[in-house]
Design an enzyme around this catalytic site. Structure first.
Site, PDB file in Angstrom:
ATOM      1  N   THR A 132      85.416  44.822  75.103  1.00  0.00           N
ATOM      2  CA  THR A 132      84.397  44.290  74.200  1.00  0.00           C
ATOM      3  C   THR A 132      84.776  44.774  72.812  1.00  0.00           C
ATOM      4  OG1 THR A 132      82.705  44.448  75.924  1.00  0.00           O
ATOM      5  CG2 THR A 132      81.923  44.240  73.651  1.00  0.00           C
ATOM      6  N   ASP A 158      73.796  43.895  77.665  1.00  0.00           N
ATOM      7  CA  ASP A 158      74.031  42.585  77.070  1.00  0.00           C
ATOM      8  C   ASP A 158      72.907  41.634  77.479  1.00  0.00           C
ATOM      9  OD1 ASP A 158      75.437  40.941  75.415  1.00  0.00           O
ATOM     10  OD2 ASP A 158      76.875  40.296  76.930  1.00  0.00           O
ATOM     11  N   ARG A 190      86.766  33.693  82.547  1.00  0.00           N
ATOM     12  CA  ARG A 190      85.846  32.765  83.237  1.00  0.00           C
ATOM     13  C   ARG A 190      86.216  32.548  84.692  1.00  0.00           C
ATOM     14  NH1 ARG A 190      81.776  33.330  79.873  1.00  0.00           N
ATOM     15  NH2 ARG A 190      82.337  32.745  77.739  1.00  0.00           N
ATOM     16  N   GLU A 237      78.577  37.146  69.543  1.00  0.00           N
ATOM     17  CA  GLU A 237      77.277  37.813  69.689  1.00  0.00           C
ATOM     18  C   GLU A 237      77.023  38.717  68.494  1.00  0.00           C
ATOM     19  OE1 GLU A 237      76.484  39.696  73.402  1.00  0.00           O
ATOM     20  OE2 GLU A 237      77.730  38.323  74.574  1.00  0.00           O
ATOM     21  N   GLU A 289      82.061  26.576  76.392  1.00  0.00           N
ATOM     22  CA  GLU A 289      81.159  25.522  75.942  1.00  0.00           C
ATOM     23  C   GLU A 289      81.903  24.466  75.126  1.00  0.00           C
ATOM     24  OE1 GLU A 289      77.269  27.469  74.459  1.00  0.00           O
ATOM     25  OE2 GLU A 289      78.733  29.093  74.658  1.00  0.00           O
ATOM     26  N   ASP A 314      82.183  39.488  73.218  1.00  0.00           N
ATOM     27  CA  ASP A 314      82.073  39.795  74.646  1.00  0.00           C
ATOM     28  C   ASP A 314      83.144  38.995  75.396  1.00  0.00           C
ATOM     29  OD1 ASP A 314      81.132  40.465  77.179  1.00  0.00           O
ATOM     30  OD2 ASP A 314      79.545  38.949  77.154  1.00  0.00           O
ATOM     31  N   LYS A 349      84.114  40.890  82.416  1.00  0.00           N
ATOM     32  CA  LYS A 349      83.699  41.320  81.083  1.00  0.00           C
ATOM     33  C   LYS A 349      84.181  42.729  80.754  1.00  0.00           C
ATOM     34  CE  LYS A 349      80.417  37.934  80.562  1.00  0.00           C
ATOM     35  NZ  LYS A 349      80.147  37.111  79.377  1.00  0.00           N
ATOM     36  N   GLN A 365      84.997  35.577  86.478  1.00  0.00           N
ATOM     37  CA  GLN A 365      83.533  35.541  86.463  1.00  0.00           C
ATOM     38  C   GLN A 365      82.963  34.575  87.502  1.00  0.00           C
ATOM     39  OE1 GLN A 365      82.018  34.740  82.536  1.00  0.00           O
ATOM     40  NE2 GLN A 365      79.870  34.872  83.145  1.00  0.00           N
ATOM     41  N   GLU A 405      83.163  35.453  73.235  1.00  0.00           N
ATOM     42  CA  GLU A 405      81.743  35.138  73.088  1.00  0.00           C
ATOM     43  C   GLU A 405      81.243  35.721  71.771  1.00  0.00           C
ATOM     44  OE1 GLU A 405      79.982  34.310  77.536  1.00  0.00           O
ATOM     45  OE2 GLU A 405      79.432  36.198  76.609  1.00  0.00           O
ATOM     46  N   HIS A 424      73.437  28.506  74.400  1.00  0.00           N
ATOM     47  CA  HIS A 424      74.492  29.000  75.293  1.00  0.00           C
ATOM     48  C   HIS A 424      74.011  29.008  76.736  1.00  0.00           C
ATOM     49  CE1 HIS A 424      77.727  31.520  76.903  1.00  0.00           C
ATOM     50  NE2 HIS A 424      76.816  32.350  77.374  1.00  0.00           N
TER      51      HIS A 424
END
Lengths: 434, 434
Positions: A264, A134, A244, A208, A381, A240, A260, A247, A206, A141
């Site tokens: 996925t 990744d 949080r 992507e 975000e 993804d 993560k 993480q 996420e 971002h």
């Protein structure tokens, strides 16, 4: 990336419903693996609301030469061998399928027996993913998330020199439609001195793109930037999923891991570089003051047409919104042009130290946020670190995902004078922690 | 981890040279994949200086029941299917091989046709490595390297709560004997404002154990700590080659990537948990003030016997030393007991959020340094960040590795009242950058 007759927007298909299909007109022809009643996995192509059985087309003698070789390499319902063959056989297959499925195809009467209704099939991962990497090339971002940790220095000093990436977990990649279980994990809430173990409270998506590797490279033999585009067999959407809270506690000093690796989700169709040729654009000019890429990342053709103009969307459907009969709420709109590095630069960098890529490897771009709050590719975000909830049409608020939420990623290439090309859905629902 | 008749130090083998062999006496019986003249890959066992062809033993009718099932699962010279079967068939195979290879075996006359001289064979990776995860459980290594970046806070706050790990690159793992090409990469020398691209100048080794996963777990189904040991099929040595200059520039914020992905070397034999049963020791008592592990990482049996007492060594041979007829220089001695977390804790943590492990997955422990300068598992530590060179018997100095250097990792279990068990070499030579 040549534009040819397969991109003709006036082309019509003999398959009902394919013309003007929002994702899969005859100008797209993405590759995938599906099964129907008997469960056997077959290589296939999406055309309108149908699946075309490639193995059946081969058996019927409708494919020849390089195209036949490509489908034969996908026996057993695994496209890895086809991807390994590279651009030649893939393009031959595209050309023959385009002819076969055209409205004026001399073989159009032989097409219906090869078709299944898409709604009757199950789509699978199209290839054996050896390694999944990744990247982090969405600069908005990187800036948005960096700001939350380092307000004074959101982008680290290496960002504009290095296409930053890290190894992801291949075993937990699943195709669209497979639900995602909210993970347990360690987190340290800010108000506590010690970590706690429990279901994640800050589950996120996420947005992507995924990049499928075709022909690989030998260990110790880097792929020069000028050859890198040829190693790419196609594209998909990639969610993804990220916890949080896990993480934030685990990621130093070796990067994201369990935050993560629980899931996925990818869209199961491999949209080919050929289908996306009309949507190639020059790499965005770097702002004044940004460093030039080092020579191993610079190629004139890549600068001129290595970026992608694809509209991206994130849709969120909640349990309450479904019960109220509401459609999904569009949380964000973005575009693939917000990549600071091209996919060719990702490949060249990845192999620059000799690391070998194998056919079927998957690269993620990293989250492709735009510059604004309504173009953010993650809730981290959009909600500014969970501080400012977003309001949905259902009247609900979201800082992070709740159980029953269903997230759908959408990608489409739109350009005047060309047919619209879509990726198909990348969708999954959040299940409660077990 | 039961001690039984297969651990009897008085046991003798019918294979000449096996008794008292420093690595592979009849009490070891590690599993691997080898080829001889015709190139076909075969499952095998190391016994003394010989390779026993397991497929030939099966074909000769010398294995029955669960043991036969285990070897049948390894057809095609890939042990992944055997590992997936778990402890029962693996132990049955050990018991039958021990009987077959004993000095008083009734079938001892049928053994010689199954043997190849080890020197005549090539050893391969024993299984398809789906995902490779590298941990960071060597607390002295974490402290030593952390001190170079953060003198005031060498261990980050999460270290004593989280078995920190990250995803590694599976494609570039090679068995002992395959040379390692010095990688090119981006680095930013301290005296320059901009990064440069070129061959790494700070190439290093890392002394680790590798852990082979046997039966996996389904996505979303964590392995409880009490079951975690049963998921481990065996152990190897692992050299996590590292380019420190690339690592220092690239690793933030997502962790090591190209600094590691150019090569990982493993010893090709899978040393089973059964062979290592005599070398199990209690997990080291945590120093006063250290937090207790969270409940999902605590199991009485693991606390009582989940750690390993294995002597570890790093040997370095340089071109000059070889030309001078000198043997390899022992750079460090360490022990596997310097793990802050057990391998069962690594498995339980890895799966705690639902991430699925698959048979043949490989875990690295992280560098297993001891507390002293002469027990450091990397040159980064031994040379204190490249500041203090070590002096070799050849008169040369080393801060980091030079071209032509050959690094060998060694592991042996030694315990009074038991046969010594070895892993076989994990060795590779550094080739110049291309």
């Amino acid at each position: 990336m040549t534009i040819d007759h397969t991109h003709d927007p006036a082309a019509r298909s003999c398959v009902p419903g394919a013309d003007g299909h929002p994702d899969f007109p005859v100008q797209n022809l993405p590759l995938g693996v599906f099964s129907v009643g008997d469960g056997a996995r077959r290589p296939g192509v999406a055309i309108g609301d149908h699946l075309l059985d490639l193995a059946a087309a081969l058996a019927a003698g409708l494919l020849t030469g390089e195209a036949a070789r490509a489908v034969a390499a996908a026996e057993g319902g695994d496209l890895t061998g086809l991807l390994a063959l590279g651009a030649g056989p893939r393009r031959a297959l595209r050309a023959q399928l385009f002819a076969l499925l055209s409205a004026d195809s001399p073989d159009r009467d032989r097409v219906p027996p090869l078709l299944h209704e898409a709604a009757s099939g199950t789509l699978h991962l199209p290839a054996r993913i050896g390694d999944y990497t990744d990247f982090f090339v969405g600069i908005h971002h990187a800036t948005n998330t960096g700001r939350q940790f380092r307000p004074d220095q959101p982008l680290l000093p290496n960002y504009k020199h290095v296409p930053v990436g890290y190894h992801g977990r291949a075993s937990s990649i699943r195709p669209s439609g497979v639900p995602v279980r909210r993970p347990h994990g360690q987190a340290k809430p800010p108000h506590r001195d010690e970590p706690v173990f429990g279901p994640s409270r800050r589950l996120d998506y996420e947005l992507e793109l995924g990049v499928w590797i075709g022909p690989g490279n030998d260990l110790g033999a880097p792929v020069p930037i000028g050859d890198a585009a040829d190693r790419i067999a196609g594209f998909c959407l990639l969610n993804d999923w990220s916890a949080r809270d896990i993480q934030g506690w685990e990621y130093q000093p070796l990067g994201p891991f369990l935050a993560k690796s629980f899931a996925t989700t990818i869209s199961p169709w491999i949209v080919t570089p050929e289908a996306l040729a009309p949507f190639r654009i020059p790499q965005a000019k770097r702002p004044a003051g940004d460093p030039d890429p080092l020579p191993y990342l610079l190629d004139p053709a890549d600068q001129a047409g290595g970026a992608l103009d694809l509209d991206l969307e994130i849709l969120l459907s909640t349990r309450a919104s479904r019960e109220a009969g509401l459609g999904p709420h569009r949380v964000a709109r973005s575009n693939a042009r917000h990549m600071y590095w091209t996919v060719a630069q990702m490949v060249a960098h990845h192999t620059s130290g000799g690391c070998n890529l194998r056919p079927g490897d998957l690269l993620g771009t990293g989250t492709l946020s735009g510059p604004d709050l309504d173009s953010c590719g993650s809730l981290l975000e959009t909600s500014q670190g969970g501080k400012v909830p977003i309001r949905l049409e259902s009247g609900e608020e979201r800082r992070f995902l709740e159980d029953g939420d269903e997230v759908t990623l959408v990608a489409r290439g739109r350009r005047e004078g060309f047919a619209t090309i879509g990726f198909g859905a990348c969708r999954a629902m959040v299940l409660p922690a077990s």
